[in-house]
Design a protein around this motif. Structure first.
Motif, PDB file in Angstrom:
ATOM      1  N   THR A 186       0.817  -1.221   0.000  1.00  0.00           N
ATOM      2  CA  THR A 186       0.000   0.000   0.000  1.00  0.00           C
ATOM      3  C   THR A 186       0.845   1.263   0.000  1.00  0.00           C
ATOM      4  O   THR A 186       0.306   2.352   0.214  1.00  0.00           O
ATOM      5  N   HIS A 187       2.164   1.116  -0.225  1.00  0.00           N
ATOM      6  CA  HIS A 187       3.030   2.285  -0.041  1.00  0.00           C
ATOM      7  C   HIS A 187       2.844   3.312  -1.167  1.00  0.00           C
ATOM      8  O   HIS A 187       2.601   2.981  -2.323  1.00  0.00           O
ATOM      9  N   SER A 188       2.975   4.570  -0.763  1.00  0.00           N
ATOM     10  CA  SER A 188       2.913   5.704  -1.684  1.00  0.00           C
ATOM     11  C   SER A 188       3.741   6.825  -1.087  1.00  0.00           C
ATOM     12  O   SER A 188       3.372   7.392  -0.051  1.00  0.00           O
ATOM     13  N   SER A 189       4.852   7.140  -1.715  1.00  0.00           N
ATOM     14  CA  SER A 189       5.760   8.157  -1.171  1.00  0.00           C
ATOM     15  C   SER A 189       5.079   9.499  -1.010  1.00  0.00           C
ATOM     16  O   SER A 189       5.232  10.178   0.010  1.00  0.00           O
ATOM     17  N   LYS A 190       4.326   9.887  -2.017  1.00  0.00           N
ATOM     18  CA  LYS A 190       3.683  11.200  -1.984  1.00  0.00           C
ATOM     19  C   LYS A 190       2.667  11.290  -0.845  1.00  0.00           C
ATOM     20  O   LYS A 190       2.636  12.278  -0.097  1.00  0.00           O
ATOM     21  N   LYS A 191       1.831  10.254  -0.700  1.00  0.00           N
ATOM     22  CA  LYS A 191       0.782  10.290   0.329  1.00  0.00           C
ATOM     23  C   LYS A 191       1.369  10.308   1.733  1.00  0.00           C
ATOM     24  O   LYS A 191       0.937  11.077   2.594  1.00  0.00           O
ATOM     25  N   TYR A 192       2.360   9.450   1.966  1.00  0.00           N
ATOM     26  CA  TYR A 192       2.884   9.410   3.339  1.00  0.00           C
ATOM     27  C   TYR A 192       3.680  10.674   3.662  1.00  0.00           C
ATOM     28  O   TYR A 192       3.650  11.166   4.808  1.00  0.00           O
ATOM     29  N   LEU A 193       4.364  11.257   2.688  1.00  0.00           N
ATOM     30  CA  LEU A 193       5.103  12.505   2.943  1.00  0.00           C
ATOM     31  C   LEU A 193       4.162  13.671   3.201  1.00  0.00           C
ATOM     32  O   LEU A 193       4.453  14.541   4.038  1.00  0.00           O
ATOM     33  N   ILE A 194       3.032  13.706   2.519  1.00  0.00           N
ATOM     34  CA  ILE A 194       2.021  14.740   2.782  1.00  0.00           C
ATOM     35  C   ILE A 194       1.496  14.601   4.211  1.00  0.00           C
ATOM     36  O   ILE A 194       1.361  15.594   4.938  1.00  0.00           O
ATOM     37  N   LEU A 195       1.227  13.376   4.628  1.00  0.00           N
ATOM     38  CA  LEU A 195       0.723  13.138   5.983  1.00  0.00           C
ATOM     39  C   LEU A 195       1.777  13.470   7.038  1.00  0.00           C
ATOM     40  O   LEU A 195       1.456  14.043   8.089  1.00  0.00           O
ATOM     41  N   VAL A 196       3.035  13.137   6.768  1.00  0.00           N
ATOM     42  CA  VAL A 196       4.110  13.503   7.708  1.00  0.00           C
ATOM     43  C   VAL A 196       4.207  15.021   7.834  1.00  0.00           C
ATOM     44  O   VAL A 196       4.363  15.560   8.934  1.00  0.00           O
ATOM     45  N   ALA A 197       4.110  15.715   6.699  1.00  0.00           N
ATOM     46  CA  ALA A 197       4.156  17.184   6.727  1.00  0.00           C
ATOM     47  C   ALA A 197       2.992  17.749   7.536  1.00  0.00           C
ATOM     48  O   ALA A 197       3.167  18.708   8.314  1.00  0.00           O
ATOM     49  N   LEU A 198       1.802  17.161   7.404  1.00  0.00           N
ATOM     50  CA  LEU A 198       0.639  17.604   8.191  1.00  0.00           C
ATOM     51  C   LEU A 198       0.877  17.369   9.679  1.00  0.00           C
ATOM     52  O   LEU A 198       0.514  18.209  10.514  1.00  0.00           O
ATOM     53  N   ALA A 199       1.483  16.224  10.009  1.00  0.00           N
ATOM     54  CA  ALA A 199       1.787  15.936  11.416  1.00  0.00           C
ATOM     55  C   ALA A 199       2.749  16.968  11.986  1.00  0.00           C
ATOM     56  O   ALA A 199       2.602  17.407  13.137  1.00  0.00           O
ATOM     57  N   VAL A 200       3.738  17.384  11.203  1.00  0.00           N
ATOM     58  CA  VAL A 200       4.709  18.384  11.656  1.00  0.00           C
ATOM     59  C   VAL A 200       4.047  19.755  11.803  1.00  0.00           C
ATOM     60  O   VAL A 200       4.390  20.522  12.702  1.00  0.00           O
ATOM     61  N   ILE A 201       3.080  20.059  10.932  1.00  0.00           N
ATOM     62  CA  ILE A 201       2.334  21.316  11.062  1.00  0.00           C
ATOM     63  C   ILE A 201       1.545  21.329  12.363  1.00  0.00           C
ATOM     64  O   ILE A 201       1.522  22.317  13.098  1.00  0.00           O
ATOM     65  N   VAL A 202       0.895  20.209  12.658  1.00  0.00           N
ATOM     66  CA  VAL A 202       0.108  20.102  13.895  1.00  0.00           C
ATOM     67  C   VAL A 202       1.013  20.185  15.109  1.00  0.00           C
ATOM     68  O   VAL A 202       0.719  20.876  16.087  1.00  0.00           O
ATOM     69  N   ARG A 203       2.120  19.458  15.054  1.00  0.00           N
ATOM     70  CA  ARG A 203       3.067  19.447  16.172  1.00  0.00           C
ATOM     71  C   ARG A 203       4.474  19.245  15.625  1.00  0.00           C
ATOM     72  O   ARG A 203       4.810  18.157  15.132  1.00  0.00           O
ATOM     73  N   PRO A 204       5.336  20.265  15.659  1.00  0.00           N
ATOM     74  CA  PRO A 204       6.669  20.184  15.061  1.00  0.00           C
ATOM     75  C   PRO A 204       7.510  19.004  15.529  1.00  0.00           C
ATOM     76  O   PRO A 204       8.352  18.507  14.781  1.00  0.00           O
ATOM     77  N   THR A 205       7.274  18.534  16.757  1.00  0.00           N
ATOM     78  CA  THR A 205       8.075  17.415  17.276  1.00  0.00           C
ATOM     79  C   THR A 205       7.770  16.095  16.575  1.00  0.00           C
ATOM     80  O   THR A 205       8.462  15.100  16.821  1.00  0.00           O
ATOM     81  N   ALA A 206       6.754  16.067  15.704  1.00  0.00           N
ATOM     82  CA  ALA A 206       6.486  14.850  14.924  1.00  0.00           C
ATOM     83  C   ALA A 206       7.685  14.472  14.070  1.00  0.00           C
ATOM     84  O   ALA A 206       7.872  13.302  13.716  1.00  0.00           O
ATOM     85  N   LEU A 207       8.515  15.449  13.760  1.00  0.00           N
ATOM     86  CA  LEU A 207       9.709  15.183  12.963  1.00  0.00           C
ATOM     87  C   LEU A 207      10.687  14.268  13.702  1.00  0.00           C
ATOM     88  O   LEU A 207      11.449  13.537  13.074  1.00  0.00           O
ATOM     89  N   ILE A 208      10.660  14.289  15.022  1.00  0.00           N
ATOM     90  CA  ILE A 208      11.536  13.406  15.808  1.00  0.00           C
ATOM     91  C   ILE A 208      11.191  11.953  15.516  1.00  0.00           C
ATOM     92  O   ILE A 208      12.068  11.123  15.256  1.00  0.00           O
ATOM     93  N   VAL A 209       9.908  11.631  15.567  1.00  0.00           N
ATOM     94  CA  VAL A 209       9.459  10.256  15.317  1.00  0.00           C
ATOM     95  C   VAL A 209       9.804   9.820  13.901  1.00  0.00           C
ATOM     96  O   VAL A 209      10.266   8.697  13.667  1.00  0.00           O
ATOM     97  N   TRP A 210       9.602  10.724  12.940  1.00  0.00           N
ATOM     98  CA  TRP A 210       9.715  10.343  11.534  1.00  0.00           C
ATOM     99  C   TRP A 210      11.129  10.455  10.970  1.00  0.00           C
ATOM    100  O   TRP A 210      11.390   9.967   9.869  1.00  0.00           O
ATOM    101  N   PHE A 211      12.039  11.057  11.692  1.00  0.00           N
ATOM    102  CA  PHE A 211      13.395  11.242  11.160  1.00  0.00           C
ATOM    103  C   PHE A 211      14.055   9.914  10.754  1.00  0.00           C
ATOM    104  O   PHE A 211      14.543   9.782   9.621  1.00  0.00           O
TER     105      PHE A 211
END
Length: 531
Positions: free
Chosen positions: A200-225
């Motif tokens: 089910t992988h899609s680079s574009k979809k998951y990167l958009i969702l990661v970006a939304l998570a970082v917008i909601v809470r910048p520390t989401a980047l820690i988990v996703w790094f």
């Protein structure tokens, strides 16, 4: 020779029968798939709605002050005095540490209720939480479908069971916390992440969702790094990944959109993510709200968050370390990074909990003989924790707002003064505010913005608790300036009893709050009214 040929033909027939039977089973599973999928969706929605209504306690102030209070102020700005607005923004919003994306989500719901004239206080309190519950249910379904593509149906079933059993997920997922939304988006992004074996992988979809998570809470980047680094390392066409996905998504969602949104509300170009890091990491402002030793997550925090699942998580790690080492790396990395920061909270590591459930599910699926006993143990222990923390522990701060809201009805029907004037003598932000009252009743609480460079600065709450009686006597030298109602924890009552008796304050209500009072937070909350 003839006997040999007969045995060979018989063996081939047996193999063909087994093959047809297996194909029939596979066909049957695929044929039932839509029905099974519908059952999973319906079950998840019903489960999370029940979850939502069985969580009636408070957790942390950010649950309201970084979401609903901001949303309420956006939509409802009824003035009840010159230069006073109907609502309150904490210091983080004025300094540009928070983005408006998450509160805007609830503000949209509030605005619809306002237009159709259904903005009752009950809908304002519950509809955002119901929405959060439905999003959590959607993430649950995606999580189950992801594991089903990676593992057998048996493992997927037990992983889903572990995920739904988690007491901390029950406690947090329907709350209006940025951490809850961050975890929900993380689950959705994981569905599209290119894990080994994922269909089910899609680079574009998951990167958009990661970006939304970082917008909601910048520390989401820690988990996703570590996950982002893993994807980059595994990707064959790295240049295409960067130019076609990372740069466009990063610019639009992480830079352009937050800047424009903040400008709309404060008329200044502010990079929220940079301010968040500058104040909390480089200037150490987060330390103002408490600090813990570096090992706190390893010795206490992680064990509490994962709860009774801990032994199954450790067992699952030993079984599936190689297959899901990137998920385990993300868990360890997140805990390590947060351990370097002095200010620590349980909710900060909540987004890695779904990763842990993958290992728990594999553990349960491999227990065989002890599987039912282990499942019963997980269900009962998590049920007790979920019901206690959701219905009993720290419920007083919400109950008191429900009691105060009745003053709105009384004041609107009464033609004679005085109008209610409530003072909260509690640690700042202990209760929700206008989002749980929804009427322009005068309220005040002890403020506690951190020291942002002012020499000799002491916040109002600290000045009050240094000498409560003196603060009250100097703040209200005349009886005409006294509030009509005081809200306080029971531990403060004795210290200000002289003030209460001298100004004819009478206890009119008592609410249970917690069995574990600590410091300035008592076991009960009192409401005093001036007669």
């Amino acid at each position: 020779m003839e006997n040999f040929r007969q045995r060979l033909r018989f063996g081939n027939k047996v193999e063909n029968v087994k093959l047809r039977k297996r194909k029939s089973q596979l066909y049957s599973e695929e044929d039932e798939c839509p029905l099974n999928n519908a059952r999973v969706v319906v079950f998840s929605v019903v489960f999370r709605l029940i979850n939502c209504f069985l969580v009636q306690t408070s957790f942390v102030p950010d649950e309201y002050w970084q979401s609903l209070e901001v949303s309420h102020r956006m939509v409802f700005k009824y003035p009840f005095g010159e230069n006073l607005t109907y609502g309150y923004l904490t210091w983080e919003w004025k300094e540009g540490l928070r983005g408006f994306s998450y509160p805007l989500f609830f503000a949209f719901i509030y605005k619809i209720l306002y237009f159709i004239k259904l903005d009752s206080v009950h809908l304002l309190k519950w509809l955002p939480r119901i929405t959060q519950a439905l999003l959590a249910a959607f993430a649950d379904v995606k999580f189950f479908f992801l594991i089903r593509t990676l593992e057998s149906r048996d493992v997927a079933k037990w992983t889903f069971f572990c995920h739904l059993c988690s007491w901390f997920t029950w406690f947090c997922c329907t709350r209006t916390l940025t951490n809850s939304m961050e975890t929900t988006i993380t689950c959705l992004a994981l569905f599209y992440f290119p894990l080994s074996g994922s269909k089910t992988h899609s680079s574009k979809k998951y990167l958009i969702l990661v970006a939304l998570a970082v917008i909601v809470r910048p520390t989401a980047l820690i988990v996703w790094f570590p996950l982002l680094m893993y994807h980059f390392w595994q990707e064959d066409d790295k240049l295409r990944l960067i130019t076609r996905n990372c740069i466009p998504i990063g610019f639009v969602l992480l830079i352009s959109y937050p800047l424009k949104l903040y400008f709309c509300f404060f008329f200044s170009w502010t990079m929220v993510q940079f301010n968040f890091l500058k104040f909390n990491i480089f200037h150490g402002v987060a330390d103002f709200y408490g600090s813990h030793p570096w090992h706190w997550y390893f010795t206490q925090g992680f064990a509490v968050v994962i709860g009774p699942h801990l032994p199954f998580f450790l067992h699952g790690c030993s079984l599936a370390f190689k297959r899901y080492k990137i998920l385990l790396a993300a868990v360890v990395w997140t805990i390590l990074v947060y351990s370097l920061l002095p200010h620590k909270e349980f909710r900060f590591i909540y987004p890695v909990l779904p990763f842990c459930m993958v290992f728990c599910g594999i553990s349960l699926a491999n227990l065989k003989t002890w599987r039912r006993a282990a499942a019963f143990f997980l269900f009962m222990t998590n049920l007790v924790l979920a019901l206690y923390t959701g219905l009993i522990h720290q419920r007083g701060t919400l109950d008191v707002m429900g009691h105060l809201q009745t003053l709105c009805d009384a004041s609107s029907s009464s033609q004679t003064p005085p109008q209610p004037d409530v003072l909260f003598l509690m640690p700042c932000h202990s209760t929700p505010y206008y989002s749980h009252i929804h009427c322009p009743m005068k309220m005040k609480f002890l403020e506690c913005p951190p020291d942002l460079g002012e020499e000799g600065y002491v916040d109002e709450a600290e000045r009050f608790y240094d000498d409560p009686l003196h603060w009250l006597q100097t703040s209200f030298p005349y009886k005409s300036s006294l509030p009509t109602h005081l809200v306080l924890f029971d531990v403060l009552e004795k210290e200000i009893s002289v003030f209460l008796q001298g100004n004819n304050f009478v206890k009119t209500a008592k609410m249970f709050h917690t069995h574990f009072p600590e410091g300035r937070v008592g076991g009960s909350i009192f409401i005093y009214e001036r007669h």
